[in-house]
Structure formats: C-alpha cells, structure tokens
Scaffold this motif. Sequence first.
Motif, PDB file in Angstrom:
ATOM      1  N   MET A  74       0.815  -1.218   0.000  1.00 47.91           N
ATOM      2  CA  MET A  74       0.000   0.000   0.000  1.00 47.91           C
ATOM      3  C   MET A  74       0.846   1.264   0.000  1.00 47.91           C
ATOM      4  O   MET A  74       0.338   2.362  -0.186  1.00 47.91           O
ATOM      5  N   GLY A  75       2.136   1.094   0.273  1.00 46.43           N
ATOM      6  CA  GLY A  75       2.996   2.264   0.358  1.00 46.43           C
ATOM      7  C   GLY A  75       2.991   2.896   1.728  1.00 46.43           C
ATOM      8  O   GLY A  75       3.641   3.921   1.962  1.00 46.43           O
ATOM      9  N   LEU A  76       2.239   2.297   2.669  1.00 42.98           N
ATOM     10  CA  LEU A  76       2.200   2.785   4.042  1.00 42.98           C
ATOM     11  C   LEU A  76       3.260   2.071   4.877  1.00 42.98           C
ATOM     12  O   LEU A  76       3.607   0.920   4.597  1.00 42.98           O
ATOM     13  N   PRO A  77       3.752   2.704   5.940  1.00 43.41           N
ATOM     14  CA  PRO A  77       4.669   2.006   6.841  1.00 43.41           C
ATOM     15  C   PRO A  77       3.990   0.794   7.468  1.00 43.41           C
ATOM     16  O   PRO A  77       2.822   0.872   7.876  1.00 43.41           O
ATOM     17  N   VAL A  78       4.711  -0.313   7.522  1.00 41.62           N
ATOM     18  CA  VAL A  78       4.194  -1.548   8.104  1.00 41.62           C
ATOM     19  C   VAL A  78       5.167  -2.024   9.173  1.00 41.62           C
ATOM     20  O   VAL A  78       6.391  -2.032   8.948  1.00 41.62           O
ATOM     21  N   LEU A  79       4.623  -2.431  10.323  1.00 45.01           N
ATOM     22  CA  LEU A  79       5.424  -3.039  11.384  1.00 45.01           C
ATOM     23  C   LEU A  79       4.854  -4.414  11.693  1.00 45.01           C
ATOM     24  O   LEU A  79       3.695  -4.539  12.083  1.00 45.01           O
ATOM     25  N   GLY A  80       5.658  -5.448  11.504  1.00 50.01           N
ATOM     26  CA  GLY A  80       5.251  -6.806  11.861  1.00 50.01           C
ATOM     27  C   GLY A  80       5.801  -7.177  13.223  1.00 50.01           C
ATOM     28  O   GLY A  80       6.955  -6.876  13.536  1.00 50.01           O
ATOM     29  N   ILE A  81       4.963  -7.810  14.047  1.00 50.26           N
ATOM     30  CA  ILE A  81       5.373  -8.234  15.388  1.00 50.26           C
ATOM     31  C   ILE A  81       5.196  -9.746  15.494  1.00 50.26           C
ATOM     32  O   ILE A  81       4.088 -10.254  15.315  1.00 50.26           O
ATOM     33  N   CYS A  82       6.273 -10.474  15.762  1.00 50.16           N
ATOM     34  CA  CYS A  82       6.242 -11.930  15.970  1.00 50.16           C
ATOM     35  C   CYS A  82       5.641 -12.645  14.757  1.00 50.16           C
ATOM     36  O   CYS A  82       6.269 -12.723  13.712  1.00 50.16           O
ATOM     37  N   TYR A  83       4.407 -13.136  14.849  1.00 49.71           N
ATOM     38  CA  TYR A  83       3.778 -13.778  13.688  1.00 49.71           C
ATOM     39  C   TYR A  83       3.706 -12.807  12.519  1.00 49.71           C
ATOM     40  O   TYR A  83       3.794 -13.213  11.358  1.00 49.71           O
ATOM     41  N   GLY A  84       3.570 -11.516  12.821  1.00 52.33           N
ATOM     42  CA  GLY A  84       3.561 -10.512  11.768  1.00 52.33           C
ATOM     43  C   GLY A  84       4.850 -10.536  10.960  1.00 52.33           C
ATOM     44  O   GLY A  84       4.840 -10.347   9.736  1.00 52.33           O
ATOM     45  N   LEU A  85       5.985 -10.758  11.633  1.00 57.26           N
ATOM     46  CA  LEU A  85       7.266 -10.915  10.931  1.00 57.26           C
ATOM     47  C   LEU A  85       7.231 -12.148  10.052  1.00 57.26           C
ATOM     48  O   LEU A  85       7.669 -12.120   8.894  1.00 57.26           O
ATOM     49  N   HIS A  86       6.704 -13.247  10.588  1.00 56.09           N
ATOM     50  CA  HIS A  86       6.626 -14.496   9.812  1.00 56.09           C
ATOM     51  C   HIS A  86       5.754 -14.311   8.571  1.00 56.09           C
ATOM     52  O   HIS A  86       6.093 -14.802   7.489  1.00 56.09           O
ATOM     53  N   PHE A  87       4.631 -13.607   8.743  1.00 57.28           N
ATOM     54  CA  PHE A  87       3.735 -13.360   7.614  1.00 57.28           C
ATOM     55  C   PHE A  87       4.456 -12.589   6.514  1.00 57.28           C
ATOM     56  O   PHE A  87       4.356 -12.914   5.328  1.00 57.28           O
ATOM     57  N   ILE A  88       5.191 -11.547   6.906  1.00 61.67           N
ATOM     58  CA  ILE A  88       5.924 -10.732   5.934  1.00 61.67           C
ATOM     59  C   ILE A  88       6.956 -11.569   5.194  1.00 61.67           C
ATOM     60  O   ILE A  88       7.036 -11.554   3.955  1.00 61.67           O
ATOM     61  N   VAL A  89       7.764 -12.314   5.942  1.00 54.09           N
ATOM     62  CA  VAL A  89       8.815 -13.136   5.331  1.00 54.09           C
ATOM     63  C   VAL A  89       8.211 -14.180   4.395  1.00 54.09           C
ATOM     64  O   VAL A  89       8.657 -14.353   3.254  1.00 54.09           O
ATOM     65  N   HIS A  90       7.182 -14.849   4.878  1.00 59.02           N
ATOM     66  CA  HIS A  90       6.560 -15.933   4.116  1.00 59.02           C
ATOM     67  C   HIS A  90       5.952 -15.435   2.810  1.00 59.02           C
ATOM     68  O   HIS A  90       6.121 -16.049   1.751  1.00 59.02           O
ATOM     69  N   HIS A  91       5.247 -14.325   2.859  1.00 53.59           N
ATOM     70  CA  HIS A  91       4.521 -13.852   1.673  1.00 53.59           C
ATOM     71  C   HIS A  91       5.383 -13.046   0.710  1.00 53.59           C
ATOM     72  O   HIS A  91       4.948 -12.777  -0.414  1.00 53.59           O
ATOM     73  N   LEU A  92       6.574 -12.686   1.138  1.00 51.35           N
ATOM     74  CA  LEU A  92       7.444 -11.930   0.239  1.00 51.35           C
ATOM     75  C   LEU A  92       8.619 -12.764  -0.259  1.00 51.35           C
ATOM     76  O   LEU A  92       9.591 -12.225  -0.798  1.00 51.35           O
ATOM     77  N   GLY A  93       8.535 -14.103  -0.087  1.00 51.75           N
ATOM     78  CA  GLY A  93       9.520 -14.980  -0.706  1.00 51.75           C
ATOM     79  C   GLY A  93      10.638 -15.462   0.185  1.00 51.75           C
ATOM     80  O   GLY A  93      11.583 -16.102  -0.294  1.00 51.75           O
ATOM     81  N   GLY A  94      10.561 -15.181   1.497  1.00 54.79           N
ATOM     82  CA  GLY A  94      11.572 -15.685   2.409  1.00 54.79           C
ATOM     83  C   GLY A  94      11.201 -17.075   2.916  1.00 54.79           C
ATOM     84  O   GLY A  94      10.325 -17.751   2.356  1.00 54.79           O
ATOM     85  N   LYS A  95      11.846 -17.480   3.995  1.00 52.56           N
ATOM     86  CA  LYS A  95      11.620 -18.840   4.503  1.00 52.56           C
ATOM     87  C   LYS A  95      11.469 -18.827   6.022  1.00 52.56           C
ATOM     88  O   LYS A  95      12.280 -18.240   6.742  1.00 52.56           O
ATOM     89  N   ILE A  96      10.394 -19.466   6.479  1.00 50.62           N
ATOM     90  CA  ILE A  96      10.132 -19.637   7.909  1.00 50.62           C
ATOM     91  C   ILE A  96      10.251 -21.116   8.254  1.00 50.62           C
ATOM     92  O   ILE A  96       9.750 -21.972   7.528  1.00 50.62           O
ATOM     93  N   GLU A  97      10.905 -21.413   9.365  1.00 50.05           N
ATOM     94  CA  GLU A  97      11.036 -22.800   9.809  1.00 50.05           C
ATOM     95  C   GLU A  97      10.728 -22.897  11.295  1.00 50.05           C
ATOM     96  O   GLU A  97      10.811 -21.905  12.023  1.00 50.05           O
ATOM     97  N   SER A  98      10.422 -24.113  11.717  1.00 49.70           N
ATOM     98  CA  SER A  98      10.238 -24.357  13.139  1.00 49.70           C
ATOM     99  C   SER A  98      11.585 -24.195  13.830  1.00 49.70           C
ATOM    100  O   SER A  98      12.595 -24.724  13.383  1.00 49.70           O
ATOM    101  N   ALA A  99      11.608 -23.420  14.903  1.00 51.16           N
ATOM    102  CA  ALA A  99      12.864 -23.144  15.599  1.00 51.16           C
ATOM    103  C   ALA A  99      13.309 -24.372  16.390  1.00 51.16           C
ATOM    104  O   ALA A  99      12.488 -25.034  17.029  1.00 51.16           O
ATOM    105  N   PRO A 100      14.615 -24.702  16.350  1.00 47.27           N
ATOM    106  CA  PRO A 100      15.100 -25.849  17.128  1.00 47.27           C
ATOM    107  C   PRO A 100      14.921 -25.641  18.627  1.00 47.27           C
ATOM    108  O   PRO A 100      14.735 -26.588  19.386  1.00 47.27           O
ATOM    109  N   ALA A 101      14.986 -24.373  19.053  1.00 48.50           N
ATOM    110  CA  ALA A 101      14.772 -24.061  20.466  1.00 48.50           C
ATOM    111  C   ALA A 101      13.779 -22.909  20.552  1.00 48.50           C
ATOM    112  O   ALA A 101      14.075 -21.785  20.157  1.00 48.50           O
ATOM    113  N   ARG A 102      12.573 -23.204  21.032  1.00 48.07           N
ATOM    114  CA  ARG A 102      11.541 -22.167  21.153  1.00 48.07           C
ATOM    115  C   ARG A 102      11.981 -21.104  22.142  1.00 48.07           C
ATOM    116  O   ARG A 102      12.461 -21.420  23.237  1.00 48.07           O
TER     117      ARG A 102
END
Length: 519
Positions: A74-102
């Motif tokens: 949208m051209g607006l500033p976006v801040l992702g928090i926790c799952y929000g970061l995962h959503f951004i990475v996932h939908h823009l071509g990055g990679k999310i994995e299950s963490a070995p240590a939560r």
Amino acid sequence: MDTSTVVILDFGSQYTQLIARRIREFNVFSVVLPCTVSLEQVKALKPKGIILSGGPSSVYDADAPKADPAVLAMGLPVLGICYGLHFIVHHLGGKIESAPAREYGHAEVTVIAETPLFSGLPQVMNVWMSHGDEAKALPEGFVLTAQTSNAVAGIANEARKIWAVQFHPEVAHTKQGMELLKNFVIDICGASADWTPEHFIQSTVERVRAQVGDGHAICGLSGGVDSSVAAVLVAKAIGDKLTCIFVNNGVLRKDEFAKVQTTMREQLGLNVVAVDASERFLTKLAGVTDPETKRKVIGGEFISVFDDEAKKIFEAEKHDGKDVAWLVQGTLYPDVIESSSVHGPSHTIKSHHNVGGLPADMKLKLIEPLRDLFKDEVRRIGRDLGMPDDIIERQPFPGPGLAVRILGEVTAERVAILQEADQIVVDEIKRAGLYRKVWQSFAVLLPVKSVGVMGDQRTYANTCAIRAVESEDGMTADWAPLPYEVLRTISSRIVSEVRGINRVVYDITSKPPGTIEWE
C-alpha cells in the motif's frame, strides 16, 4: 475520522489489544481489525500505518490466519510483530522454519543495523519473546537489523517501508518497547498526537446527534462507570430525547436500586425511569446453572424490559410522531473482545450480556459510544465531562450482576447471602484505603458446603471466595496481595455476620489463566 489512525491487523495474539492501548498512550487513535478484513476496509480508515500482530499459529498451518498480502504494497509504513514478521517473510519470498529451540520469556537482543525503528535505543535490549518458528531466509531487499544468540530478532526493507521484530514491544517486559512503538507511530508513520478526550467527546457528540436525528433513545443504566459515562455523553448530544432506564434485575448489590436512582438524578441530572423487574429476572434464571446461559438469559430479558419501557415512552410522546428507536449501552472494548471472535482467530472467552448476549430479533438499534475504549480511557472521558469522582472511580461491576458471582443456580436466598458478604468486602477494602488501588474486589458464593463449628455447634454451610485483582484495563490481571489483617477482618465479619456462610477462601489466580469474574 479526521484524526490520525493506525490500523492493527489481529492474527490472534493475546497481546493485540495491548498494542492498541500503547499507541493510544501517544494520543494516536488505533483500531484493531481482523486479519481477514478487506483491503478496501483498511483503506477506508485512511491509516497512517499498519501493524501486523503476533499470533499462536505457524504460517504453514492449514488454518493459519491470513491477511491480504496487498497490505504490504500500500505504500504505508508496516510493522510486523512476531507472527507478523513471519507473515511478511513468508509472503514476500523468504523462509520460515520451526525453531530448534523455542524462545519464550526474557531474551537479549543486539541491534546490528541502523534503522529509524531502533533510533535512540540501546544496542543491547532486554525483550520478551514468545515464538516457536523463526526466519531462516529473508525476502529480497530485506536486511537483518537485530538478532538474539539463537535467531533473527529484527528485519527491515526501508525502501518498501516495512519493518518487523520477532519480540513483543507492547508488553512491559520489553523495557524499551514504548520507545520502539513511538519511533514507528510518530516518527516513521508521521501520526499526529491529536486523539484526546476533548476530541473524542466532540466527535462522539456530533456522531450521536446525527445518528438519532429526530428520534429518541433509551439508555440501560447500571450505575457503574461505563453506562454512566455513556449516558452523560449521549445526553450532551441529544438532551431530553434520552431517557435512562435503570432495571432492578434481582442481582444487584445491596441497596443498589435506591442508591443509583439518587446518584443519577441528583448528581448527573439524568432523566431516570426505575423498573423493579427482580421477580421477572429471577423467574427466568430459575434452574439455570450454565454461565453462558445465565448471561444470555439476562441479556435477553434486559432487552425485553427495554422494549416494554420504550413502548411506554413512545405512547407518552406519540404526539410528536417520533419513535424510540435507539438503545444506548456502555459497552467497552474488552467486552467486545471477550464476547466474539471478530478480531481474527482470537477465541471467544465469554458472552457479555450487552454484546454476545443480545437477542438476534432485538427491535432497538444500538448506540455504543464507548465501544472502542478501555476502562481507563472511559474514566478520562468522564473527568473531562465533569462527572464526580465517586462515580468515575467505581470498580467495574459485571452486566449480569451477582448472577455470575453465584456459582450454580441463582435464587433470591442466595442473592441475599452474597449481597451481605459482598458489602462487607467493599466496606473493608474502602476502610483500608485500597478501593482505588485495586481493579476489582468482591465476594463469590460457591456451590460448596463444608462443616464448621460456631458457638460450639456443628454447622454445614456455604463457602465464600474473595477475589481482588490489580489490572490496567481488565484484559490481563494479577491477584492483589491484600494485607493479612484486611483478609482476617473480612473473613471474620462474613462468617460472624452473614448467616449461611461458614468458610471464606481467597482466590490467588491471575488472568490468564483465569478470568476476573468466576463465570
């Protein structure tokens, strides 16, 4: 809305409402929308920025909450928090994995790149983490801005105006969280700090006046802070076209029916019609033990009473040809959140009688002027309206009244027992100077009897639980460590003065995992 707005898209986090509260502390209006909201609905609010909340899911879950990825373009500033970061990475071509240590709890984050989001913050910060997945590969154009010893903690693509953090800046455990959010809201988004009580009162009065027009409204008064502020606010908008109805539903506190009438008429100058419907409510509650059913029965009966009273008011004023079409209620944001899953995939906790308990065929249209506010914000509005402190500082009281503090069936006898015990709690909390220091303090009547000894004789009577909590807004709460002497006095008085109770216990459960009310 002619004020700066920040939209928060909710992916189901228990902290989402806390993000909204934090932003409002900057005098910037924030609104929480379900993550599934359409792009058009987001644009309609003309937001200055978008925040993507955390959430309990993995982006790879079959039922993972999803937002329209177009919000990232949208051209607006976006801040992702926790799952929000995962959503951004996932939908823009990055990679999310299950963490070995939560990572859950306190963590140390090191800032490794300059970015406006971390401006003025220390290079090493103590933050609060709560995640099981992590970013393993960043989308094109993104850089790593912060990290822990285990995982990615911050990313950014400033060209696209997108920032994200793995930790939760909205919780108090993240020491510099408020500064980080302020950097985003004020400096990056350029939002104006123009959402003040004065602005809220003015805009609400104008909106309500336009809503009601030539019609009439009735307000369901309880005597508590929320309905009282709502009534005064609406009366400011429509004057004598508002009639307040105070209903004795049979589960009020001791002497409440008489006290509230006096307060509302003499101190607030409201037009109040008092209706004693106690027998009607108690008849409907006979045999009902399920908490949700209690709430819905009371909600339905309230509306039925209001409909009946509206007809009487209309008949008395029919010479002007205007119908009573509006019902004013003091619904707050926490009521809405706990009553329905409208905000993304967050779970319904319980139905509030003035939200989830309303019948589908209700004839009156709702006016809920406080629906977007938290309790502390309502109190600020009340002060700006010139309302007296003894009303503004009243502790919250549930809409269904003592019905949700009587576990099991609600009967006139059990109500009378609890009224006496609850009055003792209120008296002693006030006497100790703690009434305004705790969020709520009250008694609960349990469906548990136990053996006791009174006057050298065996007793077999009810158990009473005392509940006192500390909270900012009712969304989360800690049990209050009341002084032992206060607890001793409360217990001694209840057992000595209230016939039918021979044992008193103290509830030391926080919210979560418990709720403030027992039902």
